[in-house]
Scaffold this active site. Structure first.
Site, PDB file in Angstrom:
ATOM      1  N   GLU A  10      -2.751   7.841  -4.095  1.00 39.97           N
ATOM      2  CA  GLU A  10      -3.202   7.314  -5.390  1.00 39.97           C
ATOM      3  C   GLU A  10      -4.707   7.456  -5.617  1.00 39.97           C
ATOM      4  O   GLU A  10      -5.178   7.428  -6.751  1.00 39.97           O
ATOM      5  CB  GLU A  10      -2.810   5.837  -5.536  1.00 39.97           C
ATOM      6  CG  GLU A  10      -3.601   4.896  -4.623  1.00 39.97           C
ATOM      7  CD  GLU A  10      -3.232   3.424  -4.843  1.00 39.97           C
ATOM      8  OE1 GLU A  10      -2.039   3.113  -4.900  1.00 39.97           O
ATOM      9  OE2 GLU A  10      -4.166   2.602  -4.931  1.00 39.97           O
ATOM     10  N   ALA A  21      -0.830  -4.567  -9.992  1.00 39.44           N
ATOM     11  CA  ALA A  21      -0.165  -5.836  -9.674  1.00 39.44           C
ATOM     12  C   ALA A  21      -1.167  -6.994  -9.636  1.00 39.44           C
ATOM     13  O   ALA A  21      -0.859  -8.117 -10.015  1.00 39.44           O
ATOM     14  CB  ALA A  21       0.562  -5.724  -8.340  1.00 39.44           C
ATOM     15  N   PHE A  22      -2.386  -6.703  -9.208  1.00 37.45           N
ATOM     16  CA  PHE A  22      -3.401  -7.769  -9.076  1.00 37.45           C
ATOM     17  C   PHE A  22      -4.034  -8.124 -10.419  1.00 37.45           C
ATOM     18  O   PHE A  22      -4.764  -9.101 -10.514  1.00 37.45           O
ATOM     19  CB  PHE A  22      -4.528  -7.291  -8.129  1.00 37.45           C
ATOM     20  CG  PHE A  22      -5.435  -6.270  -8.793  1.00 37.45           C
ATOM     21  CD1 PHE A  22      -5.045  -4.960  -8.948  1.00 37.45           C
ATOM     22  CD2 PHE A  22      -6.670  -6.650  -9.297  1.00 37.45           C
ATOM     23  CE1 PHE A  22      -5.853  -4.032  -9.583  1.00 37.45           C
ATOM     24  CE2 PHE A  22      -7.504  -5.730  -9.943  1.00 37.45           C
ATOM     25  CZ  PHE A  22      -7.080  -4.413 -10.073  1.00 37.45           C
ATOM     26  N   HIS A  41      -1.354   0.647  -9.688  1.00 39.05           N
ATOM     27  CA  HIS A  41      -2.046  -0.372  -8.891  1.00 39.05           C
ATOM     28  C   HIS A  41      -2.583  -1.476  -9.792  1.00 39.05           C
ATOM     29  O   HIS A  41      -3.785  -1.783  -9.784  1.00 39.05           O
ATOM     30  CB  HIS A  41      -3.160   0.260  -8.053  1.00 39.05           C
ATOM     31  CG  HIS A  41      -3.431  -0.515  -6.791  1.00 39.05           C
ATOM     32  ND1 HIS A  41      -3.657   0.083  -5.577  1.00 39.05           N
ATOM     33  CD2 HIS A  41      -3.509  -1.846  -6.550  1.00 39.05           C
ATOM     34  CE1 HIS A  41      -3.869  -0.843  -4.658  1.00 39.05           C
ATOM     35  NE2 HIS A  41      -3.784  -2.031  -5.236  1.00 39.05           N
ATOM     36  N   ASP A  74       3.936   0.133  -7.276  1.00 39.14           N
ATOM     37  CA  ASP A  74       2.622  -0.131  -7.875  1.00 39.14           C
ATOM     38  C   ASP A  74       1.541   0.632  -7.125  1.00 39.14           C
ATOM     39  O   ASP A  74       0.388   0.645  -7.537  1.00 39.14           O
ATOM     40  CB  ASP A  74       2.315  -1.641  -7.840  1.00 39.14           C
ATOM     41  CG  ASP A  74       1.027  -1.960  -8.582  1.00 39.14           C
ATOM     42  OD1 ASP A  74       0.893  -1.527  -9.750  1.00 39.14           O
ATOM     43  OD2 ASP A  74       0.140  -2.614  -7.999  1.00 39.14           O
ATOM     44  N   ARG A  93       0.867  -1.177   0.000  1.00 34.49           N
ATOM     45  CA  ARG A  93       0.000   0.000   0.000  1.00 34.49           C
ATOM     46  C   ARG A  93       0.902   1.225   0.000  1.00 34.49           C
ATOM     47  O   ARG A  93       1.983   1.216   0.607  1.00 34.49           O
ATOM     48  CB  ARG A  93      -0.910   0.027   1.246  1.00 34.49           C
ATOM     49  CG  ARG A  93      -2.096  -0.926   1.188  1.00 34.49           C
ATOM     50  CD  ARG A  93      -3.162  -0.500   0.180  1.00 34.49           C
ATOM     51  NE  ARG A  93      -4.298  -1.411   0.132  1.00 34.49           N
ATOM     52  CZ  ARG A  93      -4.437  -2.424  -0.722  1.00 34.49           C
ATOM     53  NH1 ARG A  93      -3.497  -2.679  -1.611  1.00 34.49           N
ATOM     54  NH2 ARG A  93      -5.510  -3.173  -0.700  1.00 34.49           N
TER      55      ARG A  93
HETATM   56  P1  NAD Z   1      -1.262 -11.634   4.115  1.00 36.80           P
HETATM   57  O1  NAD Z   1      -2.198 -11.258   5.210  1.00 36.80           O
HETATM   58  O2  NAD Z   1      -1.279 -13.032   3.597  1.00 36.80           O
HETATM   59  O3  NAD Z   1       0.241 -11.315   4.588  1.00 36.80           O
HETATM   60  C1  NAD Z   1       0.587 -10.137   5.254  1.00 36.80           C
HETATM   61  C2  NAD Z   1       1.777 -10.441   6.135  1.00 36.80           C
HETATM   62  O4  NAD Z   1       2.189  -9.225   6.735  1.00 36.80           O
HETATM   63  C3  NAD Z   1       1.449 -11.423   7.262  1.00 36.80           C
HETATM   64  O5  NAD Z   1       2.417 -12.459   7.303  1.00 36.80           O
HETATM   65  C4  NAD Z   1       1.502 -10.554   8.510  1.00 36.80           C
HETATM   66  O6  NAD Z   1       1.947 -11.256   9.665  1.00 36.80           O
HETATM   67  C5  NAD Z   1       2.514  -9.515   8.092  1.00 36.80           C
HETATM   68  N1  NAD Z   1       2.475  -8.310   8.915  1.00 36.80           N
HETATM   69  C6  NAD Z   1       1.426  -7.774   9.584  1.00 36.80           C
HETATM   70  N2  NAD Z   1       1.831  -6.679  10.262  1.00 36.80           N
HETATM   71  C7  NAD Z   1       3.156  -6.540  10.019  1.00 36.80           C
HETATM   72  C8  NAD Z   1       4.123  -5.608  10.456  1.00 36.80           C
HETATM   73  N3  NAD Z   1       3.813  -4.609  11.287  1.00 36.80           N
HETATM   74  N4  NAD Z   1       5.395  -5.774  10.018  1.00 36.80           N
HETATM   75  C9  NAD Z   1       5.723  -6.797   9.183  1.00 36.80           C
HETATM   76  N5  NAD Z   1       4.841  -7.714   8.751  1.00 36.80           N
HETATM   77  C10 NAD Z   1       3.570  -7.582   9.165  1.00 36.80           C
HETATM   78  O7  NAD Z   1      -1.507 -10.574   2.951  1.00 36.80           O
HETATM   79  P2  NAD Z   1      -1.091 -10.708   1.411  1.00 36.80           P
HETATM   80  O8  NAD Z   1      -2.200 -11.344   0.648  1.00 36.80           O
HETATM   81  O9  NAD Z   1       0.264 -11.270   1.324  1.00 36.80           O
HETATM   82  O10 NAD Z   1      -1.091  -9.172   0.980  1.00 36.80           O
HETATM   83  C11 NAD Z   1      -0.176  -8.260   1.541  1.00 36.80           C
HETATM   84  C12 NAD Z   1      -0.603  -6.843   1.193  1.00 36.80           C
HETATM   85  O11 NAD Z   1      -0.456  -6.657  -0.217  1.00 36.80           O
HETATM   86  C13 NAD Z   1      -2.104  -6.568   1.447  1.00 36.80           C
HETATM   87  O12 NAD Z   1      -2.326  -6.140   2.788  1.00 36.80           O
HETATM   88  C14 NAD Z   1      -2.429  -5.476   0.463  1.00 36.80           C
HETATM   89  O13 NAD Z   1      -2.266  -4.227   1.100  1.00 36.80           O
HETATM   90  C15 NAD Z   1      -1.363  -5.630  -0.620  1.00 36.80           C
HETATM   91  N6  NAD Z   1      -1.926  -6.031  -1.929  1.00 36.80           N
HETATM   92  C16 NAD Z   1      -1.655  -5.268  -3.015  1.00 36.80           C
HETATM   93  C17 NAD Z   1      -2.153  -5.634  -4.267  1.00 36.80           C
HETATM   94  C18 NAD Z   1      -1.840  -4.842  -5.517  1.00 36.80           C
HETATM   95  O14 NAD Z   1      -2.502  -5.025  -6.551  1.00 36.80           O
HETATM   96  N7  NAD Z   1      -0.840  -3.968  -5.506  1.00 36.80           N
HETATM   97  C19 NAD Z   1      -2.952  -6.768  -4.382  1.00 36.80           C
HETATM   98  C20 NAD Z   1      -3.197  -7.545  -3.241  1.00 36.80           C
HETATM   99  C21 NAD Z   1      -2.675  -7.161  -2.019  1.00 36.80           C
END
Ligand code: NAD
Length: 333
Positions: free
Chosen positions: A263, A297-298, A295, A258, A234
């Site tokens: 944004e 990536a998905f 944005h 991304d 994010r």
């Molecule tokens: P997920 O919940 O599977 O993994 C997130 C990880 O972050 C977990 O292992 C959690 O323990 C860890 N975490 C939580 N707080 C933390 C902290 N303070 N420090 C370090 N690690 C911490 O989520 P995911 O599916 O892997 O997605 C991750 C992020 O990617 C989402 O939250 C979303 O914001 C972003 N995302 C972006 C896109 C895109 O198109 N750019 C698409 C999907 C997700």
């Protein structure tokens, strides 16, 4: 169930209509963002479906509740833009799509990295222009570099596996360890160590109060000179103004984004004919070693199909009074 799908684009309609052939909900596609001024459009809709840049703050949720909405179905993984406490207080359930294609996002990390590294965007134009000179296209081997993965959940775990395939040394920081990463040989270290030792840093943790501006002036100062930073998490995980300083000083060697903290006013629209007012964003785009994607990536067909199917299944489960497997809860943030 009557569902208002906010911020919808043609591709959303296409994938949701296809998935809805079996789900059978009444879908109404609304192009506007959901926010305080548009919540009234959802009057009479028991379910609303929203996306990453919709604003589900207290005022919006109060508006939704007043109009009879009982379910917010996010068609994304992150839910940092939803005030869960206020939703809970109004008896509104919030569901999401926790993993629609973590591969899509993980693979985009590599697209950003390798474009910045091997400058294929420049090579594409040069060759079409009959320019076969190599000056300015010098890259580096990824093999053997140290990669720091921040957040080793669904996406970060796959990113770690891909970089393992490149032959990289892997460091990680997370509040909980992923056994699959440990089995791969990923070493969990304190954040400061990850910042100091990584050649490439990639962000995959959610945006929370704790992770807001996780990368800031102090963290950039701790990094190696010429570090590559990739953010597909994010936007607000990075303090953009500090990133600009770090680019100007040469501390950051490559920056692939991304997502961008402001944004919401830019992405998912064609703004090619307008004057963009965000000077910070425009400054970012002037660096030759910065690559920003909007944005996306998905954005794969697999992901869009899974998003539509899971979102509609979440609505079906809610309507049938079944347990909500994908409920977003504050504690799970
Ligand atoms: P997920 O919940 O599977 O993994 C997130 C990880 O972050 C977990 O292992 C959690 O323990 C860890 N975490 C939580 N707080 C933390 C902290 N303070 N420090 C370090 N690690 C911490 O989520 P995911 O599916 O892997 O997605 C991750 C992020 O990617 C989402 O939250 C979303 O914001 C972003 N995302 C972006 C896109 C895109 O198109 N750019 C698409 C999907 C997700």
């Amino acid at each position: 169930m009557k569902t208002a799908v906010f911020s919808s684009r043609r591709y959303d309609e296409q994938f949701f209509n296809a998935a809805n052939r079996s789900a059978g909900h009444e879908l109404f596609f609304i192009e506007n963002h959901l926010g305080p001024s548009t919540a009234s459009l959802a009057r009479g809709f028991p379910a609303v479906c929203a996306f990453v840049n919709d604003s589900l703050d207290a005022e919006t949720i109060q508006g939704l509740a007043a109009g009879g909405t009982r379910l917010i179905a996010m068609r994304c993984a992150g839910f940092n833009n939803v005030d869960l406490k206020v939703a809970h207080a109004h008896g509104i359930k919030v569901v999401r799509v926790p993993a629609y294609s973590p591969h899509a996002v993980a693979e985009h990390v590599i697209a950003l990295l390798m474009t910045l590294n091997r400058k294929t965007h420049k090579a594409y134009n040069r060759v079409r222009d009959g320019n076969f000179a190599l000056d300015g296209l010098l890259g580096f081997d990824v093999h053997g570099l140290t990669v720091g993965v921040v957040g080793t959940g669904a996406i970060g775990g796959i990113v770690a596996r891909i970089f393992h395939g490149f032959g990289c040394k892997l460091l990680a920081f997370d509040v909980r360890k992923n056994p699959a990463c440990e089995a791969l040989g990923v070493r969990y270290v304190p954040m400061d160590q990850l910042l100091a030792e990584s050649d490439i840093i990639t962000l995959h943790c959610p945006l929370t109060k704790e992770t807001n501006h996780l990368l800031n002036r102090e963290s950039f100062a701790r990094m190696k000179d010429g570090v590559t930073v990739i953010n597909t998490g994010r936007g607000a995980l990075i303090d953009t103004e500090s990133a600009i300083e770090a680019l100007k000083s040469g501390k950051i060697g490559q920056l692939g984004l991304d997502v961008y903290e402001e944004e919401g006013d830019l992405f998912f629209e064609d703004r090619s004919q307008s004057i963009i007012q965000d000077d910070v964003f425009m400054r970012l785009t002037t660096f030759p070693n910065v690559l920003v994607t909007g944005h996306q990536a998905f954005f794969t067909d697999t992901a869009l199909r899974n998003i539509a199917e899971t979102t509609l299944q979440n609505v079906t489960d809610f309507e049938a009074g079944k347990p909500l497997l994908n409920e977003a809860k504050a504690a799970g943030n």
